[in-house]
Design an enzyme around this catalytic site. Structure first.
Site, PDB file in Angstrom:
ATOM      1  N   TRP A 164      84.226  22.252  11.970  1.00  0.00           N
ATOM      2  CA  TRP A 164      85.094  22.262  13.148  1.00  0.00           C
ATOM      3  C   TRP A 164      84.303  21.660  14.312  1.00  0.00           C
ATOM      4  CZ3 TRP A 164      88.346  27.341  14.039  1.00  0.00           C
ATOM      5  CH2 TRP A 164      89.169  27.550  12.927  1.00  0.00           C
ATOM      6  N   ARG A 168      86.624  13.495  21.123  1.00  0.00           N
ATOM      7  CA  ARG A 168      87.776  13.053  21.916  1.00  0.00           C
ATOM      8  C   ARG A 168      88.764  12.211  21.091  1.00  0.00           C
ATOM      9  NH1 ARG A 168      84.574   8.539  25.654  1.00  0.00           N
ATOM     10  NH2 ARG A 168      85.244   6.723  24.460  1.00  0.00           N
ATOM     11  N   GLN A 185      76.923  12.914  14.608  1.00  0.00           N
ATOM     12  CA  GLN A 185      77.664  14.179  14.610  1.00  0.00           C
ATOM     13  C   GLN A 185      78.154  14.509  13.199  1.00  0.00           C
ATOM     14  OE1 GLN A 185      77.041  15.584  17.297  1.00  0.00           O
ATOM     15  NE2 GLN A 185      78.668  15.361  18.796  1.00  0.00           N
ATOM     16  N   GLU A 227      82.099  26.649  11.239  1.00  0.00           N
ATOM     17  CA  GLU A 227      82.250  27.141  12.610  1.00  0.00           C
ATOM     18  C   GLU A 227      83.292  28.257  12.710  1.00  0.00           C
ATOM     19  OE1 GLU A 227      81.803  23.811  12.022  1.00  0.00           O
ATOM     20  OE2 GLU A 227      80.277  23.103  13.439  1.00  0.00           O
ATOM     21  N   GLU A 276      83.384  10.629  31.298  1.00  0.00           N
ATOM     22  CA  GLU A 276      82.671  11.429  30.292  1.00  0.00           C
ATOM     23  C   GLU A 276      81.799  12.547  30.841  1.00  0.00           C
ATOM     24  OE1 GLU A 276      82.356  12.441  27.457  1.00  0.00           O
ATOM     25  OE2 GLU A 276      83.660  11.185  26.247  1.00  0.00           O
TER      26      GLU A 276
END
Ligand code: FMN
Ligand code: MN
Length: 490
Positions: A164, A168, A185, A227, A276
């Site tokens: 999880w 964006r 990531q 998560e 950002e």
């Protein structure tokens, strides 16, 4: 009070005057974004938009869900504290401690047959994300962003890991979204595996639900951590999940909006730019993966929460930076390092970690800093400030004092070239390095060098250090007798 969905959380925010209902008509086109930005700037309550131009009554949006608070008696992190069921006055340090304590016992989710997120189901020709009042947040944004306070759910094809994360999502058209899925990531690593197999990656996006859900989605937990189990631990009860309609994934039963679909392999479309988290309209538009939506499910009268990244202090600091500090601390302790505390100061946008530690041997600060960089939560930190245990890392006044008195302006600063960084967005990188996240790090060593003779180390001139204990006690006991108030006026 048990928090079972975003609506319970809103009730709680209302009770503590941390949300403002806005009944006046507002425009999704920049106006909601501008209002929300002012909320962060002033530390005003979160903004619940109840009347949005061109949208039916009931279709609402919530700006600054975990924005900074400046309400008297509340801490800057009041909304994060409330999301965790803590008092609004809870300090950063207490939130971090409470977070780590609860995380010790992970709570797996439970699967239920159905839930409020299935009240409405759209497929085929009916699919249209613009049915929801998605804001154009900042002037200069490349599009309307539906995913700024949400959870992207994906499954590792090689294990039982369900990740999880918050990444964006920009609207391309009614059933296509643009995704920022960096390789650094977890989602990027999982997507790479699907691309290597030339298969689409099934994905579900959950928006809304219990406030611990976006919280665990935007903090950098280690790989192979589900998560959802951390969310359960933080909440103190299992998160209830329901099966998706069109993909083999599960989503929170009380989510406001769920988008199901797949991210196609090897397809790219221009995405961005977007205001950002580090405080800039960062990066240009660049080709990024796309998600094709196959089904949309949503609650009656759905609420679309959104974050408005930009100058601090927003969710990127109240949630991410705060918990990131706790996570780094936990990882360093696992290594057996004699660390006393870690904090990522809000205006450091998560790029700075202050670590207070005992110093058992020469060059220890470097060891600590490299250990931070080796952790998952320390991945996107570039400025590591190492202080001794007498400095409270959550107190920036003490940290600045340590830097300017103990860190040698040349020999106490260690530059580390080519550390990994966040791609596309890092303002301090030249254009080429920026695109790929070829960053750097620096260590500010604010500890006394271990090889100096003890007599060369000056005593800190504090109340506690330079007066005899009995005199200190006398002054403390007599403080009000001298005529002072117990606490200075704030
Ligand atoms: C509002 C918000 C938006 C974010 N957007 C992105 C994004 O677009 N891409 C990204 O890689 N990380 C983004 N992040 C940071 C990630 O959510 C965070 O690093 C998280 O740990 C990612 O999950 P993972 O560790 O499971 O990969 C965002 C964080 C916040 C608070
Ligand atoms: Mn993860």
């Amino acid at each position: 009070m048990e928090i079972n969905d975003l609506r319970d959380y809103l009730d709680l925010l209302e009770e503590y005057e941390e949300v403002q209902r806005i009944q006046m008509e507002v425009d999704w086109n920049l106006e909601m974004g501008a209002i929300t930005r002012r909320c962060y700037d002033l530390g005003a309550p979160a903004a619940l938009f109840e009347n949005i131009k061109g949208y039916p009554k009931g279709f609402r949006a919530l700006g600054a869900p975990l924005g900074a608070s400046r309400k008297r008696g509340h801490s800057l992190f009041a909304r994060t504290a409330l999301a965790l069921g803590m008092r609004p006055g809870t300090s950063a340090r207490e939130i971090m401690q409470g977070y780590l304590q609860r995380k010790e016992k992970l709570i797996p989710p439970i699967l239920v047959r159905t839930g409020p997120c299935k009240e409405n189901i759209l497929r085929g020709e009916e699919l249209d994300v613009l049915k929801f009042p998605i804001p154009l947040i900042h002037g200069g944004d490349g599009g309307r962003y539906i995913g700024t306070w949400h959870t992207v759910i994906t499954k590792d094809p090689d294990s039982s890991w369900v990740n999880w994360g918050m990444y964006r999502l920009m609207v391309h058209d009614r059933n296509t979204l643009g995704c920022l899925f960096p390789m650094q990531q977890h989602v990027g690593q999982i997507y790479q595996k699907y691309e290597a197999m030339n298969k689409p990656m099934p994905v579900a996006v959950a928006i809304g639900g219990q406030p611990v859900i976006p919280l665990v989605s935007c903090v950098q937990l280690p790989p192979y951590v589900n998560e959802v189990e951390v969310a359960g631990a933080l909440q103190g009860s299992p998160i209830t999940l329901v099966k998706c309609e069109t993909v083999d994934l599960e989503v929170p039963a009380t989510a406001e909006i769920v988008l199901e679909g797949e991210v196609l392999p090897h397809e790219r479309k221009l995405e961005g730019p977007f205001g950002e988290y580090m405080g800039y309209e960062a990066g240009k538009s660049s080709p990024k993966p796309i998600m094709k939506i196959k089904a949309i499910t949503y609650r009656n009268d759905p609420i679309l929460p959104f974050s408005n990244m930009g100058m601090p202090v927003h969710e990127g600091q109240t949630a991410t930076a705060l918990i990131k500090g706790a996570e780094i601390y936990a990882e360093l302790r696992k290594l057996g390092l004699p660390v006393k505390g870690v904090f990522c100061p809000p205006y450091g946008v998560g790029h700075m970690a202050v670590v207070s530690t005992e110093v058992p041997f020469v060059n220890f600060a470097r060891r600590v800093a490299h250990a931070v960089w080796a952790t998952k939560p320390g991945l996107f930190t570039y400025y590591i400030v190492v202080v001794e245990p007498d400095v409270d890392p959550t107190n920036m006044d003490e940290v600045v004092h340590a830097i300017t008195t103990k860190c040698h302006p040349v020999d106490g600063i260690h530059k580390v070239p080519h550390n990994p960084g966040f791609p596309v967005l890092l303002p301090f990188l030249p254009p080429k390095e920026r695109l790929i996240g070829d960053a750097a790090g620096v260590i500010f060593d604010c500890t006394w060098p271990k090889d100096w003779p003890p007599e060369s180390i000056p005593a800190k001139a504090t109340f506690e250090n330079l007066w005899p204990k009995d005199l200190q006690e006398k002054v403390l006991v007599n403080w009000e007798s001298y005529g002072f108030k117990k606490e200075p006026d704030t």
